[in-house]
Write an enzyme that holds these catalytic residues in place. Structure first.
Site, PDB file in Angstrom:
ATOM      1  N   ASP A 161      35.752  26.996  65.058  1.00 27.62           N
ATOM      2  CA  ASP A 161      36.103  25.606  64.734  1.00 27.62           C
ATOM      3  C   ASP A 161      35.117  24.624  65.351  1.00 27.62           C
ATOM      4  OD1 ASP A 161      39.711  26.159  64.924  1.00 27.62           O
ATOM      5  OD2 ASP A 161      38.256  26.496  63.301  1.00 27.62           O
ATOM      6  N   LYS A 202      41.026  50.584  39.584  1.00 31.41           N
ATOM      7  CA  LYS A 202      40.852  49.502  38.612  1.00 31.41           C
ATOM      8  C   LYS A 202      41.701  48.320  39.073  1.00 31.41           C
ATOM      9  CE  LYS A 202      41.162  48.364  33.723  1.00 31.41           C
ATOM     10  NZ  LYS A 202      41.992  47.157  33.933  1.00 31.41           N
ATOM     11  N   ARG A 241      34.338  36.360  32.256  1.00 29.34           N
ATOM     12  CA  ARG A 241      33.858  37.320  31.263  1.00 29.34           C
ATOM     13  C   ARG A 241      33.727  36.678  29.889  1.00 29.34           C
ATOM     14  NH1 ARG A 241      34.190  42.787  30.743  1.00 29.34           N
ATOM     15  NH2 ARG A 241      35.801  43.052  32.327  1.00 29.34           N
TER      16      ARG A 241
END
Length: 690
Positions: free
Chosen positions: A40, A126, A147
């Site tokens: 921080d 997958k 895509r």
């Protein structure tokens, strides 16, 4: 002042490096190097210097992860390398079939691989998320895209910058000029559950599943909302210039998928470490079965596994189809199943006359979507289910896409329930239905059946055929119902007065539609052939036929005299041959051919699609790129011409590009071609070369 600026310049570089390395250790390696208080403090110092010197803010600064002002929308961007989908297998038998096919193909192409056991595979989970393409230039993230259709996606760079596991700068000395990373953005399960609780408490509709939630998040116009939802990312592949070699001794250029995953991890990405390499199909099956049980304990959603050929040289040997690589396959887990009550059966008539039973049932949620109907396919499938009206049925989503009725719970059946049977007459025209002896399909053979005509017209105007956008389903239905169109040829005899009598047509829209219909006469031979709707002949099959037979007359003659020449075409068989022969034997189709030729259709190979059949490989080995709007050809048509002459069409310019075909409003590709010395030609010059 100048001295102070120089000090800040050096310090801000140091801070960026420290913070980016800390982010990598925390988010990717899950091994924090510094405590939160120190992080921080360093981050606050970075912000202070950037506020003093805004010119020192760079794209790879950790401060840029929070996002800027809300976007007004997402622009479409072209993928430099197509983002292909994967072919699917829905059980281990289909995986075995794929394995057998590629083994034979590899053995025939590479004599060094003599047996199946020589293949090296890699198995990966997958991830059930959203495919993303990342582009880095000189090591810095410059673009992120969805895509889309595989060729074009949406630019979501601002939103992707908010994902902590995606580096803004690669951890790589002397990176190549460009790198493309492919991976899956996803929403972790705990974040998804927390988000839905918040939405429920604020009376907002709940997200159906983590995948939909991730997709909706990535399309948020305000990147701060995206940042708040804490999406994650797994990288799984990368592309870079062929001639690039790492200068860092700690890196080795990957030659396989497994090495590629390690490379991705080393340059700053989070990869899914559950992958395994194997040389046997049996081990791949074990991987599938193991994760089928364990997947519910993961922190993210997965809907199957992906099996790939590990070595890149074998991948390159196998290549890809237009839609998917041959060297990989996704093996889906069994779909979710639910019970529901059957309400009614409707019988749909397709363009070939096939009558398909469709079940309508009480709405259920499957794989995150609401489902209330499913096809029953044909008479054979209907009989095997022994389906009765008001039965309790089990429905699942095959591949989480297509709902299907898989069985009946007979214990819940009413005593007086009536058996569901196919009608004896067409539900549309009342003609007698027939069950063809060699098929399980019940058909209406009435050529004048309006349901068949509507289906054929929808097919004729579709994108793969005439591509007449103005002729949607509602207009087709009106034209047929009012009696204006009784065949394909009648579309080309329409007059403006007839269109003006239809709903929502004014003079301008009617004129535009007539122009579009008339212009469709100039479509290529294979599109005309596909549009005829010959059963079993898809778009790719029609193209193969057009490459072998130059006209409808030639194909007609072959179908009658030497049909074996059709079945000998690669990818064809007796079923397709018989379908073509049967189609040409029908006098109604012979009449249609005459009508189409009478109104201006050539139904043959034109000069525009085959300039010189004796020079079909004139572009053999040549690489082309297209840019701008061409005079008379669409990009797809120009691509077809080039590929039919042996050339290759790429989406990006490189030193290996032989020709840039440039039209009006050419973009940055024209400038790059000039810089690289690539030969630039226009459409007319392309035609002359052909």
């Amino acid at each position: 002042m100048n001295s102070n600026f120089n000090q800040h310049f050096e310090r801000i570089k140091e801070l960026r490096a420290l913070l980016n390395k800390a982010n990598y250790s925390y988010y990717v390696l899950d091994s924090p190097e510094i405590d939160d208080a120190v992080y921080d403090q360093l981050y606050r110092e970075l912000i202070e210097i950037e506020n003093i010197h805004p010119s020192l803010i760079t794209d790879d600064s950790p401060s840029q992860r929070l996002g800027g002002v809300p976007s007004k929308g997402f622009k479409n961007v072209e993928h430099n390398i197509p983002l292909l989908s994967l072919d699917n297998a829905f059980n281990l038998n289909e995986l075995e079939s794929w394995y057998g096919r590629i083994s034979k193909l590899i053995s025939s192409e590479n004599k060094n691989i003599k047996k199946v056991d020589d293949l090296e595979l890699i198995c990966e989970l997958k991830i059930d998320g959203n495919a993303i393409s990342l582009r880095y230039e000189n090591g810095i993230l410059t673009r992120a895209a969805t895509r889309g259709d595989g060729k074009t996606g949406e630019d979501i760079t601002t939103n992707i910058r908010t994902i902590s596991t995606i580096p803004l700068r690669l951890l790589l000395e002397n990176p190549p000029s460009w790198v493309e990373i492919r991976g899956e953005a996803f929403m972790p399960n705990n974040i998804f559950n927390k988000l839905n609780i918040e939405r429920k408490n604020t009376d907002q509709p709940l997200f159906a599943n983590p995948r939909n939630s991730c997709a909706g998040t990535l399309r948020q116009l305000d990147p701060k909302i995206v940042a708040s939802r804490k999406l994650d990312f797994f990288a799984y592949s990368l592309y870079f210039p062929e001639n690039w070699e790492p200068t860092d001794n700690n890196f080795k250029k990957p030659i396989s998928q497994s090495e590629s995953l390690e490379f991705l991890k080393n340059i700053g990405f989070k990869v899914n470490t559950t992958y395994e390499t194997t040389k046997t199909l049996n081990e791949a099956n074990k991987y599938y079965k193991y994760w089928e049980v364990k997947k519910d304990f993961l922190a993210y959603a997965t809907d199957g596994i992906v099996v790939k050929i590990d070595k890149f040289d074998i991948q390159n040997l196998l290549g890809a189809t237009n839609k998917a690589p041959r060297w990989a396959i996704a093996v889906k887990y069994p779909a979710e199943e639910k019970a529901t009550k059957l309400r009614k059966i409707i019988f749909q008539v397709g363009r070939s006359g096939a009558v398909t039973p469709v079940a309508e049932f009480e709405s259920i949620e499957l794989a995150g979507t609401s489902v209330n109907r499913a096809t029953l396919h044909n008479a054979k499938r209907l009989a095997s289910l022994d389906l009765h009206y008001e039965d309790t049925i089990i429905v699942r989503k095959a591949g989480e896409i297509i709902p299907e009725v898989i069985r009946v719970i007979k214990e819940f059946r009413k005593v007086d329930a009536k058996l569901v049977q196919l009608p004896q007459n067409c539900p549309e025209c009342n003609s007698k239905l027939i069950l063809e002896s060699n098929e399980a399909i019940t058909k209406c053979i009435n050529y004048g059946c309006e349901a068949k005509l509507k289906g054929l017209l929808r097919h004729w105007v579709s994108k793969g055929s005439m591509n007449i956008d103005g002729l949607g389903e509602k207009i087709i239905n009106q034209l047929v119902n009012e009696g204006y169109v009784k065949s394909i040829a009648d579309l080309y005899k329409l007059e403006i007065d007839s269109l003006l009598e239809l709903e929502r047509f004014g003079e301008k829209s009617a004129n535009n539609l007539l122009i579009e219909i008339n212009e469709s006469k100039n479509k290529n031979w294979h599109k005309q052939l596909y549009g005829l709707g010959i059963p079993h002949i898809g778009e790719a099959n029609a193209k193969s036929l057009s490459n072998n037979f130059n006209s409808i007359e030639e194909l007609n003659a072959i179908a009658k005299e030497s049909p074996e020449k059709i079945s000998n075409i690669y990818g064809f068989g007796n079923e397709m041959k018989d379908s073509i022969v049967k189609w040409f034997d029908d006098s109604n189709n012979q009449t249609l051919i005459k009508e189409l030729k009478a109104i201006g259709f050539s139904l043959k190979e034109s000069l525009d699609s085959n300039y010189n059949s004796n020079q079909s490989n004139v572009f053999d080995g040549k690489s082309f790129v297209l840019t701008g709007t061409l005079d008379s050809l669409t990009r797809d048509e120009a691509k077809e011409l080039i590929e039919s002459a042996g050339g290759k069409v790429s989406s990006s310019i490189s030193k290996k590009t032989d020709f840039l075909v440039s039209g009006e409003k050419a973009g940055s590709k024209l400038n790059k071609a000039q810089e690289l010395g690539v030969k630039i030609i226009n459409e007319n010059e392309l035609k002359l070369l052909l």
